[in-house]
Design an enzyme around this catalytic site. Structure first.
Site, PDB file in Angstrom:
ATOM      1  N   GLY A 201       0.892  -1.305  -0.008  1.00 56.68           N
ATOM      2  CA  GLY A 201      -0.081   0.162   0.074  1.00 56.68           C
ATOM      3  C   GLY A 201       0.784   1.233   0.083  1.00 56.68           C
TER       4      GLY A 201
ATOM      5  CD  GLN B 165       3.744   5.676   2.725  1.00 56.47           C
ATOM      6  OE1 GLN B 165       2.580   5.351   2.076  1.00 56.47           O
ATOM      7  NE2 GLN B 165       4.816   5.055   2.973  1.00 56.47           N
TER       8      GLN B 165
ATOM      9  CB  CYS C 229       5.693   1.869   7.158  1.00 60.15           C
ATOM     10  SG  CYS C 229       5.129   3.557   6.020  1.00 60.15           S
ATOM     11  CG  LEU C 230       7.182   1.131   1.101  1.00 56.89           C
ATOM     12  CD1 LEU C 230       6.144   1.262  -0.275  1.00 56.89           C
ATOM     13  CD2 LEU C 230       8.278   0.107   0.594  1.00 56.89           C
TER      14      LEU C 230
ATOM     15  CG  HIS D 101       0.156   1.056   7.436  1.00 55.54           C
ATOM     16  ND1 HIS D 101       1.114   0.504   8.104  1.00 55.54           N
ATOM     17  CD2 HIS D 101       0.558   1.817   6.378  1.00 55.54           C
ATOM     18  CE1 HIS D 101       2.318   1.158   7.745  1.00 55.54           C
ATOM     19  NE2 HIS D 101       2.047   2.019   6.862  1.00 55.54           N
ATOM     20  CD  GLU D 102      -0.771   2.539   2.875  1.00 59.13           C
ATOM     21  OE1 GLU D 102      -0.472   3.420   2.635  1.00 59.13           O
ATOM     22  OE2 GLU D 102      -0.331   1.590   3.072  1.00 59.13           O
TER      23      GLU D 102
ATOM     24  CG  HIS E 297       1.026   6.691   5.662  1.00 57.78           C
ATOM     25  ND1 HIS E 297       2.156   7.114   6.162  1.00 57.78           N
ATOM     26  CD2 HIS E 297       1.238   5.468   5.347  1.00 57.78           C
ATOM     27  CE1 HIS E 297       3.045   6.072   6.206  1.00 57.78           C
ATOM     28  NE2 HIS E 297       2.452   4.966   5.575  1.00 57.78           N
TER      29      HIS E 297
HETATM   30 NI    NI Z   1       3.223   3.321   5.514  1.00 63.16          NI
END
Ligand code: NI
Length: 270
Positions: free
Chosen positions: A48, A53, A89-90, A131-132, A135
Site C-alpha cells: 500500500g 509518502q 512501512c516504506l 495503515h494507509e 498516513h
Molecule cells: Ni506506510
C-alpha cells in the site's frame, strides 16, 4: 513516474493531508499523482502507499491485491474485534512492529474516476487500509506500535487500547499519551463506541494550541472548538454530539521543550 519515498522525520508525513474535490480529481495533475503512486508502489515490495509518502499531502492512497485507488477514504470499524499483526512501512525502512487494528472496517471513498466505493474489508486488506489512512492523518505505524502488547486475544479484552474509545454506558475518561517527546504538531484521536455528548476534553500539561478539530473526517469550524493556548486544562468541545463509530481528532501545536501531553475526554451517553 517512480517518485522518491519520504521517510520518517519528513514533515510531509506528519501533516493532515487535504481532501481532493471531484473537480480536481478529473485534472491531469491529480491523475498523474495517482499514476505515480501506482508506479512507485510497483517498484517496491510494499502492499500500500499513500500520497503523502510521495510528498503529495492529498487524501489519496492505494492498496494492492487487487490494486484499489481510494480518494478521500473514510474508514469506520464495523465491529469491536481487534488483533495485532506485524507492520512495516516504506517510509520507515528496515524495521517492523506489532500494531493492533480493527479486523473488519467499512470504507467509503471515491475511485480515480470519481465513482463512489462503499465496501467492507476484512483482515489483511483492512489492516493495510487502516495503515494507509493513518498516513493521510499524519500518523506512522510506529506511533501505534506497542511492543508490550504481544498476545492477540479476541473479544472485548482485546480492545485494550491503542485507539482510545469512549462509551459503553456511563461516563468514561480516557487518557492517551502524545507518544512523541518534543514539540511540534501532533494529533490525538478518540473513537466513540457509543452515541453521546462530549462533556469534557482536557489536555495536560498546558501550553498546547489547538489548531484543528475533525469529527469523522469533517473539519469543525473554529467557533465549535476553543482556540488559543491551553494553559492548564481546556474545557472545550462540550456539548458536541457524537455517534457510535465517530472519531474525534484534535490537532495541537506544542511549544518546543514540552515533554509529554496527555489528552483526556469524557462522554455522557444520550
Ligand atoms: Ni506506510
Amino acid at each position: 513516474m517512480i517518485r522518491p519515498i519520504a521517510t520518517i522525520g519528513d514533515p510531509v508525513l506528519q501533516q493532515l493531508a487535504r481532501e481532493v474535490t471531484p473537480e480536481e480529481l478529473r485534472t491531469p495533475e491529480i491523475q498523474a499523482v495517482i499514476d505515480d503512486l501506482i508506479s512507485t508502489l510497483k517498484s517496491t515490495t510494499g502492499v500500500g502507499l499513500a500520497a503523502p509518502q510521495i510528498s503529495e499531502p492529498l487524501r489519496i492512497c492505494i492498496v494492492d491485491k487487487p490494486l484499489t485507488v481510494l480518494v478521500n477514504p473514510v474508514v469506520t470499524p464495523e465491529c469491536d474485534v481487534t488483533d495485532i499483526s506485524t507492520e512495516g512501512c516504506l517510509s520507515v525502512p528496515g524495521i517492523t512492529g506489532p500494531v493492533r487494528r480493527h479486523q473488519t472496517v467499512h470504507v467509503s471513498a471515491l475511485d480515480r474516476k470519481g465513482k463512489r466505493i462503499s465496501a467492507t474489508w476484512t483482515k489483511f486488506r483492512a489492516i493495510v487500509l487502516q495503515h494507509e489512512v493513518d498516513h493521510l492523518d499524519g500518523i506512522l505505524y510506529v506511533e501505534r506500535a506497542d511492543y508490550t502488547d504481544k498476545k492477540p486475544e479476541p473479544g472485548p479484552r482485546a480492545e485494550k487500547q491503542l485507539t482510545p474509545k469512549l462509551g459503553a454506558g456511563g461516563k468514561k475518561t480516557v487518557v492517551v499519551d502524545s507518544e512523541k517527546p518534543v514539540g511540534g504538531t501532533q494529533h490525538f484521536a478518540f473513537t466513540f463506541w457509543d452515541a453521546g455528548r462530549i462533556t469534557g476534553l482536557r489536555l495536560a500539561p498546558g501550553g498546547a494550541i489547538i489548531t484543528g478539530v475533525w469529527l469523522s473526517g469533517m473539519r469543525l469550524k473554529k467557533k465549535d472548538y476553543p482556540a488559543g493556548a491551553v494553559e492548564q486544562h481546556v474545557l472545550g468541545v462540550e456539548g458536541l454530539l457524537v455517534s457510535k463509530g465517530d472519531q474525534l481528532r484534535i490537532e495541537i501545536r506544542i511549544p518546543k521543550g514540552k515533554r509529554r501531553i496527555v489528552a483526556e475526554a469524557d462522554l455522557d451517553p444520550t
